[in-house]
Design an enzyme around this catalytic site. Structure first.
Site, PDB file in Angstrom:
ATOM      1  N   LYS A  36       1.085  -1.233   0.349  1.00  0.00           N
ATOM      2  CA  LYS A  36       0.035  -0.332   0.187  1.00  0.00           C
ATOM      3  C   LYS A  36       0.931   1.643  -0.169  1.00  0.00           C
ATOM      4  O   LYS A  36       2.071   1.469  -0.024  1.00  0.00           O
ATOM      5  CB  LYS A  36      -0.590  -0.055   1.708  1.00  0.00           C
ATOM      6  CG  LYS A  36      -0.478  -0.014   2.619  1.00  0.00           C
ATOM      7  CD  LYS A  36      -0.862   0.149   3.273  1.00  0.00           C
ATOM      8  CE  LYS A  36       0.189   0.010   5.197  1.00  0.00           C
ATOM      9  NZ  LYS A  36      -1.475   0.043   6.636  1.00  0.00           N
ATOM     10  N   ARG A 134     -10.104   0.941  14.980  1.00  0.00           N
ATOM     11  CA  ARG A 134      -9.928   1.334  14.189  1.00  0.00           C
ATOM     12  C   ARG A 134     -11.442  -0.075  13.188  1.00  0.00           C
ATOM     13  O   ARG A 134     -12.516  -0.032  13.528  1.00  0.00           O
ATOM     14  CB  ARG A 134      -8.407   1.238  13.881  1.00  0.00           C
ATOM     15  CG  ARG A 134      -8.131   2.479  12.571  1.00  0.00           C
ATOM     16  CD  ARG A 134      -6.282   2.275  12.591  1.00  0.00           C
ATOM     17  NE  ARG A 134      -6.112   1.374  11.869  1.00  0.00           N
ATOM     18  CZ  ARG A 134      -5.448   1.274  11.906  1.00  0.00           C
ATOM     19  NH1 ARG A 134      -4.671   1.899  11.336  1.00  0.00           N
ATOM     20  NH2 ARG A 134      -5.059   0.118  10.648  1.00  0.00           N
ATOM     21  N   TYR A 268      15.597  29.447   6.742  1.00  0.00           N
ATOM     22  CA  TYR A 268      14.764  30.527   7.758  1.00  0.00           C
ATOM     23  C   TYR A 268      15.162  30.727   9.332  1.00  0.00           C
ATOM     24  O   TYR A 268      14.984  29.805   8.877  1.00  0.00           O
ATOM     25  CB  TYR A 268      13.890  30.699   6.802  1.00  0.00           C
ATOM     26  CG  TYR A 268      13.914  30.764   5.728  1.00  0.00           C
ATOM     27  CD1 TYR A 268      13.062  31.692   4.118  1.00  0.00           C
ATOM     28  CD2 TYR A 268      12.648  29.742   4.675  1.00  0.00           C
ATOM     29  CE1 TYR A 268      13.369  31.888   4.190  1.00  0.00           C
ATOM     30  CE2 TYR A 268      12.904  29.787   3.546  1.00  0.00           C
ATOM     31  CZ  TYR A 268      12.978  30.815   2.650  1.00  0.00           C
ATOM     32  OH  TYR A 268      12.680  31.058   1.297  1.00  0.00           O
ATOM     33  N   MET A 316      11.726  24.056   1.246  1.00  0.00           N
ATOM     34  CA  MET A 316      10.774  23.627   0.241  1.00  0.00           C
ATOM     35  C   MET A 316      11.419  23.055  -0.857  1.00  0.00           C
ATOM     36  O   MET A 316      11.257  21.988  -1.055  1.00  0.00           O
ATOM     37  CB  MET A 316       9.672  24.697  -0.399  1.00  0.00           C
ATOM     38  CG  MET A 316       8.792  23.928  -1.078  1.00  0.00           C
ATOM     39  SD  MET A 316       7.823  25.106  -1.974  1.00  0.00           S
ATOM     40  CE  MET A 316       6.166  25.182  -0.659  1.00  0.00           C
TER      41      MET A 316
END
EC number: 5.1.1.1
Length: 388
Positions: A36, A134, A268, A316
């Site tokens: 998956k 779940r 940053y 990013m």
């Protein structure tokens, strides 16, 4: 080879060997290899092919779309999917011979509708909730679900091929939930038997349960993260001799090298400030490619034959790392890999980011192309990496 660019390298040979090793560990239980989430970030179709080559008799996906993608790619073996929503059209899944999972009477009705429209009996598995809270039928629903499944089987709508559940705490072998869930699963199997069901496979164990809890293996085991060579229960498997091989390497070239002086801030927010003269390199991979921003000032990479720190915030598109004085643009940086050369692993990144290795490999991608190679073993891979 062409000049290095950012990429994910997946060793399909390692995937096959991991499946073979886990098959030995399972001691007769059939291995269901879970592919998956795009093969946990390793590539759905090629990972599935490698695992079939390693001897996996079953594959498993979460969604019908993933299962149908494997059928479209030519996979014809036993294949399970388990996560559907009311809007899903299950007719293509039934027509493709995929084992579909039902948790409830409503989902049984959804499968029955697909059978009517395709004119083909379904392969049906039933999932029970034994304590994960779940997916799966709650205890009070078991008898009704089994009775309706038996009725549909008698009428020729489907063949009940499996009854299964999922462990919540298998990576902590001392957790009391493990005993409780296994006992609950055995009670569910008794109820299924009382309803007249004779499934082909009964399965409870995930990767951690497979390697740490032999009593939970039953007829089959579902191995996900371990098939990709990553430890399913860090801290609990060291003495087991699993010898699994991490199959994924994330690598990139240095795009730029520059000197910093004391007081120079990096990235940053200037969360890192140089306290001495140092050489840094720019690596063109960032959170847009799946690197966790939590790795900022925490993770390490491999460059120039040693581990080096990631400096400042993950951006990013890029990160800054410390490099040696001899580094140059184009030099290889391994963000994480198998660890055979000493490079950081996905587990190292997980610990740096306070997460799990599943998340590290599954989220990586973005703009990074994926390249598949096939090695014959660890020594072959080390040699191949050394000549890149």
């Amino acid at each position: 080879m062409s000049p290095l660019r950012p990429e994910i390298v997946v060793d399909d040979g390692a995937l096959a060997r991991n499946v073979a090793r886990l098959t030995e560990v399972a001691q007769g239980a059939a291995l269901i290899a879970v592919v998956k989430a795009d093969g946990y970030g390793h590539g759905l179709v090629p990972a599935a092919g490698a695992m079939r080559a390693g001897g996996a008799p079953w594959l498993a996906t979460a969604t019908p779309a993933e299962a149908l993608a494997l059928r479209a790619a030519g996979d014809e073996g036993p294949l399970l999917c388990w996560l559907t929503v009311p809007a899903d059209d299950l007719a293509p899944v039934v027509a493709a011979g995929v084992d579909v999972t039902a948790y409830s009477l409503a989902e049984l009705a959804q499968v029955a509708d697909a059978v009517t429209r395709t004119g083909r009996p379904a392969r049906l598995q039933l999932k029970v909730d034994t304590g994960l809270s779940r997916g799966g039928a709650a205890r009070e629903q078991w008898r009704g679900l089994f009775a309706e499944a038996a009725r549909g089987e008698a009428e020729g709508r489907w063949r009940v091929t499996g009854v299964w559940s999922h462990l919540a705490c298998a990576d902590d072998p001392a957790h009391p939930a493990n005993d409780a869930q296994e006992q609950a699963f055995r009670e569910a199997l008794e109820a299924a038997d009382a309803a007249g069901l004779e499934p082909e496979v009964r399965h409870l164990a995930n990767s951690a349960g497979t390697v740490l809890r032999p009593s939970a293996r039953f007829d089959a085991v579902r191995c996900g993260i371990a098939t990709y060579g990553l430890d399913p229960a860090p801290g609990h498997t060291d003495d087991l001799g699993l010898d699994l091989e991490p199959a994924m390497t994330v690598r990139a070239p240095l795009a730029l090298v520059k000197r910093l002086e004391p007081g120079d801030g990096v990235s940053y927010g200037h969360t890192f400030t140089a306290d001495r003269p140092m050489t840094v390199g720019l690596v063109p991979v960032g959170y847009g490619d799946g690197l966790p921003r939590h790795a900022s000032n925490r993770a390490q990479v491999w460059v120039g034959g040693r581990r080096r720190p990631l400096l400042g915030r993950v951006c990013m598109d890029q990160v800054v790392v410390e490099v040696g004085d001899g580094a140059a643009p184009g030099d290889e940086v391994v963000l994480f890999g198998p660890g055979d050369r000493g490079e950081p692993t996905a587990q190292d990144w997980a610990e740096a980011c306070e997460t799990i290795n599943y998340e590290i490999v599954t989220r990586i991608g973005g703009r990074l192309p994926r390249r598949h190679v096939t090695t014959s073993g660890r020594s072959d891979r080390v040699v191949a990496e050394a000549v890149r």
